[in-house]
Write a protein that holds these residues in place. Structure first.
Motif, PDB file in Angstrom:
ATOM      1  N   ALA A  10       0.835  -1.209   0.000  1.00 27.93           N
ATOM      2  CA  ALA A  10       0.000   0.000   0.000  1.00 27.93           C
ATOM      3  C   ALA A  10       0.867   1.255   0.000  1.00 27.93           C
ATOM      4  O   ALA A  10       0.530   2.253  -0.658  1.00 27.93           O
ATOM      5  N   ALA A  11       1.984   1.222   0.724  1.00 27.57           N
ATOM      6  CA  ALA A  11       2.877   2.380   0.757  1.00 27.57           C
ATOM      7  C   ALA A  11       3.450   2.665  -0.625  1.00 27.57           C
ATOM      8  O   ALA A  11       3.453   3.821  -1.089  1.00 27.57           O
ATOM      9  N   VAL A  12       3.928   1.635  -1.293  1.00 29.47           N
ATOM     10  CA  VAL A  12       4.483   1.804  -2.642  1.00 29.47           C
ATOM     11  C   VAL A  12       3.393   2.290  -3.596  1.00 29.47           C
ATOM     12  O   VAL A  12       3.599   3.221  -4.387  1.00 29.47           O
ATOM     13  N   SER A  13       2.218   1.688  -3.505  1.00 29.32           N
ATOM     14  CA  SER A  13       1.113   2.080  -4.361  1.00 29.32           C
ATOM     15  C   SER A  13       0.669   3.505  -4.062  1.00 29.32           C
ATOM     16  O   SER A  13       0.331   4.264  -4.975  1.00 29.32           O
ATOM     17  N   GLY A  14       0.677   3.888  -2.793  1.00 33.45           N
ATOM     18  CA  GLY A  14       0.292   5.244  -2.417  1.00 33.45           C
ATOM     19  C   GLY A  14       1.247   6.290  -2.963  1.00 33.45           C
ATOM     20  O   GLY A  14       0.824   7.348  -3.449  1.00 33.45           O
ATOM     21  N   VAL A  15       2.531   5.999  -2.873  1.00 31.90           N
ATOM     22  CA  VAL A  15       3.527   6.913  -3.441  1.00 31.90           C
ATOM     23  C   VAL A  15       3.285   7.056  -4.944  1.00 31.90           C
ATOM     24  O   VAL A  15       3.295   8.172  -5.488  1.00 31.90           O
ATOM     25  N   ALA A  16       3.053   5.932  -5.613  1.00 29.36           N
ATOM     26  CA  ALA A  16       2.795   5.966  -7.057  1.00 29.36           C
ATOM     27  C   ALA A  16       1.501   6.728  -7.367  1.00 29.36           C
ATOM     28  O   ALA A  16       1.452   7.537  -8.302  1.00 29.36           O
TER      29      ALA A  16
END
Length: 111
Positions: A10-16
């Motif tokens: 979720a963190a990686v997806s949120g940054v993206a």
């Protein structure tokens, strides 16, 4: 994979999602303004379903819920970003599968 791994995804997806949303709002200038709306739709679904990923570890089957949400983000939002960026709808073939993955993810919470 431990359920808390979904927080990292979720963190990686949120940054993206935030990066792509910012790009779409401030930099993306398609020739056809319809594609700006496609980008905004991709960005909205990306961000909303990324937020939902945070709940994956507390669901009964986190890998099913998280996996389906991630598949939906990649297939639906990724396809919409591609269509908007290239301004060509011929790349939209995966979008319906992403939409079904989103529906299946939410439906999986019923079982």
């Amino acid at each position: 994979m431990v359920p808390s791994m979904w927080h990292r995804i979720a963190a990686v997806s949120g940054v993206a999602a935030l990066g792509l949303g910012t790009y779409g709002a401030h930099v993306f200038k398609p020739q056809n303004p319809t594609y700006k709306e496609v980008w905004q739709t991709a960005s909205l679904y990306h961000l909303v379903h990324t937020a939902a990923l945070l709940a994956a570890p507390i669901t009964k089957r986190p890998h099913i819920f998280g996996g389906l949400l991630t598949t939906g983000i990649v297939a639906f939002s990724g396809t919409c970003y591609t269509v908007a960026l290239l301004e060509d709808r011929k790349y939209s073939t995966l979008a319906p599968f992403g939409g079904f993955a989103f529906i299946a993810a939410w439906a999986s919470l019923l079982f």
